[in-house]
Scaffold this motif. Structure first.
Motif, PDB file in Angstrom:
ATOM      1  N   LEU A  44       7.712   4.014   0.427  1.00 40.00           N
ATOM      2  CA  LEU A  44       6.312   3.643   0.633  1.00 40.00           C
ATOM      3  C   LEU A  44       5.520   3.838  -0.649  1.00 40.00           C
ATOM      4  O   LEU A  44       4.747   2.949  -1.064  1.00 40.00           O
ATOM      5  CB  LEU A  44       5.706   4.464   1.769  1.00 40.00           C
ATOM      6  CG  LEU A  44       4.230   4.235   2.073  1.00 40.00           C
ATOM      7  CD1 LEU A  44       3.971   2.789   2.464  1.00 40.00           C
ATOM      8  CD2 LEU A  44       3.779   5.181   3.171  1.00 40.00           C
ATOM      9  N   LEU A  45       5.687   4.968  -1.300  1.00 42.31           N
ATOM     10  CA  LEU A  45       5.000   5.220  -2.556  1.00 42.31           C
ATOM     11  C   LEU A  45       5.388   4.178  -3.607  1.00 42.31           C
ATOM     12  O   LEU A  45       4.534   3.642  -4.323  1.00 42.31           O
ATOM     13  CB  LEU A  45       5.315   6.634  -3.068  1.00 42.31           C
ATOM     14  CG  LEU A  45       4.688   7.033  -4.393  1.00 42.31           C
ATOM     15  CD1 LEU A  45       3.162   6.926  -4.336  1.00 42.31           C
ATOM     16  CD2 LEU A  45       5.123   8.434  -4.773  1.00 42.31           C
ATOM     17  N   SER A  46       6.671   3.866  -3.677  1.00 40.77           N
ATOM     18  CA  SER A  46       7.153   2.862  -4.626  1.00 40.77           C
ATOM     19  C   SER A  46       6.507   1.507  -4.355  1.00 40.77           C
ATOM     20  O   SER A  46       6.042   0.827  -5.279  1.00 40.77           O
ATOM     21  CB  SER A  46       8.677   2.742  -4.524  1.00 40.77           C
ATOM     22  OG  SER A  46       9.145   1.703  -5.347  1.00 40.77           O
ATOM     23  N   SER A  47       6.456   1.107  -3.096  1.00 39.30           N
ATOM     24  CA  SER A  47       5.864  -0.185  -2.733  1.00 39.30           C
ATOM     25  C   SER A  47       4.387  -0.246  -3.094  1.00 39.30           C
ATOM     26  O   SER A  47       3.902  -1.270  -3.597  1.00 39.30           O
ATOM     27  CB  SER A  47       6.026  -0.442  -1.235  1.00 39.30           C
ATOM     28  OG  SER A  47       7.379  -0.519  -0.888  1.00 39.30           O
ATOM     29  N   LEU A  48       3.674   0.840  -2.832  1.00 37.33           N
ATOM     30  CA  LEU A  48       2.254   0.860  -3.167  1.00 37.33           C
ATOM     31  C   LEU A  48       2.031   0.787  -4.677  1.00 37.33           C
ATOM     32  O   LEU A  48       1.144   0.064  -5.146  1.00 37.33           O
ATOM     33  CB  LEU A  48       1.609   2.127  -2.595  1.00 37.33           C
ATOM     34  CG  LEU A  48       1.494   2.169  -1.077  1.00 37.33           C
ATOM     35  CD1 LEU A  48       1.050   3.548  -0.617  1.00 37.33           C
ATOM     36  CD2 LEU A  48       0.559   1.092  -0.562  1.00 37.33           C
ATOM     37  N   LEU A  49       2.839   1.511  -5.430  1.00 40.64           N
ATOM     38  CA  LEU A  49       2.709   1.461  -6.889  1.00 40.64           C
ATOM     39  C   LEU A  49       3.006   0.065  -7.425  1.00 40.64           C
ATOM     40  O   LEU A  49       2.260  -0.464  -8.256  1.00 40.64           O
ATOM     41  CB  LEU A  49       3.642   2.486  -7.539  1.00 40.64           C
ATOM     42  CG  LEU A  49       3.188   3.937  -7.452  1.00 40.64           C
ATOM     43  CD1 LEU A  49       4.333   4.879  -7.826  1.00 40.64           C
ATOM     44  CD2 LEU A  49       1.986   4.176  -8.344  1.00 40.64           C
ATOM     45  N   TRP A  50       4.080  -0.539  -6.949  1.00 40.14           N
ATOM     46  CA  TRP A  50       4.439  -1.867  -7.441  1.00 40.14           C
ATOM     47  C   TRP A  50       3.459  -2.938  -6.982  1.00 40.14           C
ATOM     48  O   TRP A  50       3.192  -3.896  -7.706  1.00 40.14           O
ATOM     49  CB  TRP A  50       5.865  -2.227  -7.053  1.00 40.14           C
ATOM     50  CG  TRP A  50       6.841  -1.663  -8.025  1.00 40.14           C
ATOM     51  CD1 TRP A  50       7.698  -0.623  -7.831  1.00 40.14           C
ATOM     52  CD2 TRP A  50       7.036  -2.102  -9.372  1.00 40.14           C
ATOM     53  NE1 TRP A  50       8.404  -0.391  -8.980  1.00 40.14           N
ATOM     54  CE2 TRP A  50       8.028  -1.279  -9.941  1.00 40.14           C
ATOM     55  CE3 TRP A  50       6.464  -3.096 -10.157  1.00 40.14           C
ATOM     56  CZ2 TRP A  50       8.460  -1.441 -11.256  1.00 40.14           C
ATOM     57  CZ3 TRP A  50       6.901  -3.256 -11.466  1.00 40.14           C
ATOM     58  CH2 TRP A  50       7.882  -2.433 -11.994  1.00 40.14           C
ATOM     59  N   VAL A  64       2.755  -9.855  -2.612  1.00 39.68           N
ATOM     60  CA  VAL A  64       3.197 -10.227  -1.261  1.00 39.68           C
ATOM     61  C   VAL A  64       4.478  -9.476  -0.897  1.00 39.68           C
ATOM     62  O   VAL A  64       4.597  -8.919   0.199  1.00 39.68           O
ATOM     63  CB  VAL A  64       3.395 -11.754  -1.154  1.00 39.68           C
ATOM     64  CG1 VAL A  64       4.096 -12.132   0.142  1.00 39.68           C
ATOM     65  CG2 VAL A  64       2.060 -12.470  -1.274  1.00 39.68           C
ATOM     66  N   LEU A  65       5.447  -9.447  -1.802  1.00 32.91           N
ATOM     67  CA  LEU A  65       6.706  -8.755  -1.551  1.00 32.91           C
ATOM     68  C   LEU A  65       6.475  -7.273  -1.282  1.00 32.91           C
ATOM     69  O   LEU A  65       6.981  -6.718  -0.298  1.00 32.91           O
ATOM     70  CB  LEU A  65       7.652  -8.933  -2.739  1.00 32.91           C
ATOM     71  CG  LEU A  65       8.975  -8.178  -2.673  1.00 32.91           C
ATOM     72  CD1 LEU A  65       9.842  -8.732  -1.547  1.00 32.91           C
ATOM     73  CD2 LEU A  65       9.700  -8.262  -4.003  1.00 32.91           C
ATOM     74  N   GLN A  66       5.716  -6.619  -2.130  1.00 30.28           N
ATOM     75  CA  GLN A  66       5.500  -5.191  -1.978  1.00 30.28           C
ATOM     76  C   GLN A  66       4.623  -4.874  -0.770  1.00 30.28           C
ATOM     77  O   GLN A  66       4.773  -3.808  -0.153  1.00 30.28           O
ATOM     78  CB  GLN A  66       4.918  -4.597  -3.255  1.00 30.28           C
ATOM     79  CG  GLN A  66       5.854  -4.676  -4.439  1.00 30.28           C
ATOM     80  CD  GLN A  66       7.208  -4.058  -4.167  1.00 30.28           C
ATOM     81  OE1 GLN A  66       7.336  -3.037  -3.497  1.00 30.28           O
ATOM     82  NE2 GLN A  66       8.257  -4.683  -4.675  1.00 30.28           N
ATOM     83  N   SER A  67       3.737  -5.773  -0.409  1.00 36.45           N
ATOM     84  CA  SER A  67       2.952  -5.589   0.812  1.00 36.45           C
ATOM     85  C   SER A  67       3.857  -5.639   2.042  1.00 36.45           C
ATOM     86  O   SER A  67       3.701  -4.834   2.974  1.00 36.45           O
ATOM     87  CB  SER A  67       1.855  -6.655   0.916  1.00 36.45           C
ATOM     88  OG  SER A  67       0.952  -6.524  -0.156  1.00 36.45           O
TER      89      SER A  67
END
Length: 83
Positions: A44-50, A64-67
């Protein structure tokens, strides 16, 4: 539309933190050592950062991908916390 240039020096640490947290989260989930909640938390942290990096670089596909990954990680966290 005028494109503004911004300093990207603060994005480099965010990229590396997103990479490290994503890889670490994947390892924790793959090892199946009762640390799945921590793995999803790191994902989750990785997705938010990216997603933030993608937003700053105006990379719609990355946002869009990271969301989507963020939603998946939240679902994963809720499912594992409820068990």
């Amino acid at each position: 539309m005028r494109h503004t240039r911004f300093r990207t020096s603060f994005l480099t640490p965010a990229k590396w933190m997103g990479t490290v947290t994503g890889v670490t989260g994947a390892i924790l989930i793959a090892l199946n050592i009762d640390a799945v909640v921590y793995g999803f938390s790191l994902f989750l942290l990785s997705s938010l950062l990216w997603a933030w990096v993608g937003w700053m670089h105006r990379e719609t596909s990355l946002v869009v991908l990271q969301s989507a990954f963020t939603i998946i990680n939240v679902v994963g966290l809720f499912r594992w916390v409820q068990v």
